[in-house]
Motif scaffolding. Sequence first.
Motif, PDB file in Angstrom:
ATOM      1  N   GLN A 126       6.356   7.536  -1.157  1.00 57.99           N
ATOM      2  CA  GLN A 126       7.207   6.486  -1.720  1.00 57.99           C
ATOM      3  C   GLN A 126       7.079   6.444  -3.241  1.00 57.99           C
ATOM      4  O   GLN A 126       8.073   6.233  -3.949  1.00 57.99           O
ATOM      5  CB  GLN A 126       6.817   5.127  -1.123  1.00 57.99           C
ATOM      6  CG  GLN A 126       7.056   5.001   0.382  1.00 57.99           C
ATOM      7  CD  GLN A 126       5.854   5.427   1.212  1.00 57.99           C
ATOM      8  OE1 GLN A 126       5.121   6.338   0.831  1.00 57.99           O
ATOM      9  NE2 GLN A 126       5.664   4.761   2.342  1.00 57.99           N
ATOM     10  N   GLU A 127       5.864   6.633  -3.731  1.00 54.30           N
ATOM     11  CA  GLU A 127       5.651   6.639  -5.170  1.00 54.30           C
ATOM     12  C   GLU A 127       6.394   7.797  -5.821  1.00 54.30           C
ATOM     13  O   GLU A 127       7.032   7.637  -6.866  1.00 54.30           O
ATOM     14  CB  GLU A 127       4.152   6.743  -5.480  1.00 54.30           C
ATOM     15  CG  GLU A 127       3.811   6.648  -6.952  1.00 54.30           C
ATOM     16  CD  GLU A 127       4.120   5.291  -7.557  1.00 54.30           C
ATOM     17  OE1 GLU A 127       4.579   5.247  -8.721  1.00 54.30           O
ATOM     18  OE2 GLU A 127       3.908   4.270  -6.872  1.00 54.30           O
ATOM     19  N   SER A 130      10.148   7.362  -6.453  1.00 50.53           N
ATOM     20  CA  SER A 130      10.554   6.501  -7.571  1.00 50.53           C
ATOM     21  C   SER A 130       9.927   6.927  -8.899  1.00 50.53           C
ATOM     22  O   SER A 130      10.042   6.204  -9.891  1.00 50.53           O
ATOM     23  CB  SER A 130      10.156   5.050  -7.263  1.00 50.53           C
ATOM     24  OG  SER A 130       8.753   4.936  -7.100  1.00 50.53           O
ATOM     25  N   ALA A 131       9.274   8.081  -8.924  1.00 48.90           N
ATOM     26  CA  ALA A 131       8.593   8.540 -10.148  1.00 48.90           C
ATOM     27  C   ALA A 131       9.617   9.129 -11.121  1.00 48.90           C
ATOM     28  O   ALA A 131       9.996  10.303 -11.015  1.00 48.90           O
ATOM     29  CB  ALA A 131       7.529   9.577  -9.798  1.00 48.90           C
ATOM     30  N   THR A 162       9.309  12.938  -9.947  1.00 44.21           N
ATOM     31  CA  THR A 162       9.456  13.244  -8.529  1.00 44.21           C
ATOM     32  C   THR A 162       9.197  14.707  -8.198  1.00 44.21           C
ATOM     33  O   THR A 162       8.503  15.030  -7.237  1.00 44.21           O
ATOM     34  CB  THR A 162      10.860  12.852  -8.049  1.00 44.21           C
ATOM     35  OG1 THR A 162      11.063  11.456  -8.305  1.00 44.21           O
ATOM     36  CG2 THR A 162      11.030  13.131  -6.565  1.00 44.21           C
ATOM     37  N   TYR A 173      -2.882   9.779 -11.642  1.00 45.03           N
ATOM     38  CA  TYR A 173      -1.491   9.334 -11.775  1.00 45.03           C
ATOM     39  C   TYR A 173      -1.409   7.816 -11.906  1.00 45.03           C
ATOM     40  O   TYR A 173      -0.738   7.285 -12.804  1.00 45.03           O
ATOM     41  CB  TYR A 173      -0.660   9.800 -10.577  1.00 45.03           C
ATOM     42  CG  TYR A 173       0.727   9.197 -10.552  1.00 45.03           C
ATOM     43  CD1 TYR A 173       1.761   9.755 -11.278  1.00 45.03           C
ATOM     44  CD2 TYR A 173       0.982   8.027  -9.830  1.00 45.03           C
ATOM     45  CE1 TYR A 173       3.033   9.173 -11.290  1.00 45.03           C
ATOM     46  CE2 TYR A 173       2.239   7.440  -9.830  1.00 45.03           C
ATOM     47  CZ  TYR A 173       3.268   8.021 -10.558  1.00 45.03           C
ATOM     48  OH  TYR A 173       4.506   7.433 -10.565  1.00 45.03           O
ATOM     49  N   PHE A 174      -2.089   7.091 -11.011  1.00 44.08           N
ATOM     50  CA  PHE A 174      -2.013   5.630 -11.055  1.00 44.08           C
ATOM     51  C   PHE A 174      -2.698   5.080 -12.309  1.00 44.08           C
ATOM     52  O   PHE A 174      -2.287   4.048 -12.843  1.00 44.08           O
ATOM     53  CB  PHE A 174      -2.611   5.028  -9.787  1.00 44.08           C
ATOM     54  CG  PHE A 174      -1.745   5.220  -8.575  1.00 44.08           C
ATOM     55  CD1 PHE A 174      -0.512   4.597  -8.484  1.00 44.08           C
ATOM     56  CD2 PHE A 174      -2.150   6.034  -7.526  1.00 44.08           C
ATOM     57  CE1 PHE A 174       0.310   4.769  -7.367  1.00 44.08           C
ATOM     58  CE2 PHE A 174      -1.351   6.216  -6.407  1.00 44.08           C
ATOM     59  CZ  PHE A 174      -0.112   5.582  -6.323  1.00 44.08           C
ATOM     60  N   LYS A 177      -0.051   5.702 -15.015  1.00 45.09           N
ATOM     61  CA  LYS A 177       1.092   4.801 -14.839  1.00 45.09           C
ATOM     62  C   LYS A 177       0.785   3.415 -15.387  1.00 45.09           C
ATOM     63  O   LYS A 177       1.607   2.806 -16.088  1.00 45.09           O
ATOM     64  CB  LYS A 177       1.471   4.725 -13.361  1.00 45.09           C
ATOM     65  CG  LYS A 177       2.694   3.847 -13.092  1.00 45.09           C
ATOM     66  CD  LYS A 177       3.021   3.778 -11.606  1.00 45.09           C
ATOM     67  CE  LYS A 177       4.229   2.881 -11.358  1.00 45.09           C
ATOM     68  NZ  LYS A 177       4.542   2.742  -9.915  1.00 45.09           N
ATOM     69  N   LYS A 385      -4.513   4.224  -5.332  1.00 48.66           N
ATOM     70  CA  LYS A 385      -3.908   3.319  -6.312  1.00 48.66           C
ATOM     71  C   LYS A 385      -4.928   2.348  -6.912  1.00 48.66           C
ATOM     72  O   LYS A 385      -5.013   2.225  -8.141  1.00 48.66           O
ATOM     73  CB  LYS A 385      -2.743   2.556  -5.684  1.00 48.66           C
ATOM     74  CG  LYS A 385      -1.987   1.679  -6.683  1.00 48.66           C
ATOM     75  CD  LYS A 385      -0.758   1.039  -6.044  1.00 48.66           C
ATOM     76  CE  LYS A 385      -0.001   0.208  -7.079  1.00 48.66           C
ATOM     77  NZ  LYS A 385       1.207  -0.423  -6.491  1.00 48.66           N
TER      78      LYS A 385
END
Length: 515
Positions: A126-127, A130-131, A162, A173-174, A177, A385
């Motif tokens: 899902q992440e 929407s990346a 994506t 990544y998190f 972000k 996350k």
Amino acid sequence: MKNKIILLCFLTIAFYASSQKLSLNELFNEGIVLQQKANTLVWGKAEPEKEVGIKIQDKSFKTVADKNGNWSITLKKLKAGGPFSLISYSATDTVKLKEVYVGEVWIAGGQSNMAFQLEKSEGGKQELASAKNTNIRFVLVPVVTYEGDRTRGDMNWRTATTENAGAMSGAAYFFAKKLQEKLNVPIGIICCYKGGTAAEVWRSREKLLEDQNHAPIGDAYENYLKKLGAEKMEIINTQYDKNLKIYFDTVKAGFVNAVRPVEPMGNHNYKRPYGLYNTMQKRIIPFTAKGVIWYQGEANATRAEQYQTLFRALINEWRADFRNPKMPFYFVQLSNYNHPSYGIRPMWAELREAQLLTSIEVKNTGMAVTIDVGNKNDIHPRDKKPVGERLAAIALHQAYGLNTPYSGPLYKSVKMEGNKAVLSFDFIYSGLSSNGELKGFSICGADKKFVPAKAEIVGNKVVVFSESVNQAVAVRYGWSNWTEANLFNKDGFPASPFRTDNFELLSHGVKTTNY
């Protein structure tokens, strides 16, 4: 004839030296992120003893290549943003990068939990869908296990969007972000990690062997190689390569029960001391970065007491390598896992303590506690996350000055009152909390035999007691590989496991691995 050959060799070397073209180090390619507001190093090769310059953001910087053609230039006070062009030039050559960004750069290091990819993480698909943020960029340092090994991948910068971000570390990544959301500048992550690696894999031979507490690691490995002999080592490596090919062919043919051969320890094994330091780490030294995020320790759990100094030495060496003695170094405390190899022996608890002591005693460090997001039966918890976001919370507070909560409760002191122990904590913020009955505490008397204890939050303190202990001597919290410990502050950060005693550790005196 001999003199002619020598002269010919000299002329050949001189020709190649004089004709050496201008080039940038492999990390400097399209899409790169450079560190803002710092003395940012750029380096490469050129014609020996000739002038080299760089132009970026309407600024010019110059230097002269040394006699071997190596050059480096320090870019000062670059402003965040991009894309910018970077032009490197000499009298005869020009190298131009059209897409250079300036912002915050972090190095992500460690073993498999840092390497755990975003696409495999909980909510990862899902992440990825929407990346879309092109201001998050990363580079994967290729895993090369030994000199002469085949290269896996490249050093190209990619957008964490994506189509690309699935291969990136989920935790990193998190982290990136959250930083990008708060700082609104480009974020670059240099991914330099490999599963199954102990801390000594990421240190240099020279530094490892000069410390009497760490030298036994290298000595044991090198004595093993010497005893085995180069010829036998070559035979073993060759046989392993053959067996590995058979295994892959068998899997490709559809046999699901094929057993992968165990890689022999030796000069081709990526787990050997100082191996990946030479084949991976050196490829990014001395790139200018804001700091390091680190998730590692599982492979050092049987030597937890040694890790108290080994980890600090690694931090100091990395800071020296990257030419920043105060470089922020933020790391993840080992999560929750019922390790089948250790049974009731709390080896992970001892390693967590080594990490906790490092965070308290070494300046410009910080520790993200993840005891609440582990998996009892999986050494690789999928929920990355909170891991990344807790690392980001530390960075935002300590490195960027945002006045926001970033830590769970940390044990400060204890007062014994008969069969009760009254515990005080730092980082309480707006108060202590637990999701239900407070768990994870044990207590002991003079016999040093710990028993499960009841615990209650009383104001900003925790009172621990047991009817089977008349006079409390020591308390431990979360002191096992897998624990149901559930003390938090009201800001949602979990407390670090700890102990109030200084009893001898199970890992006391263990300084090496038997080969």
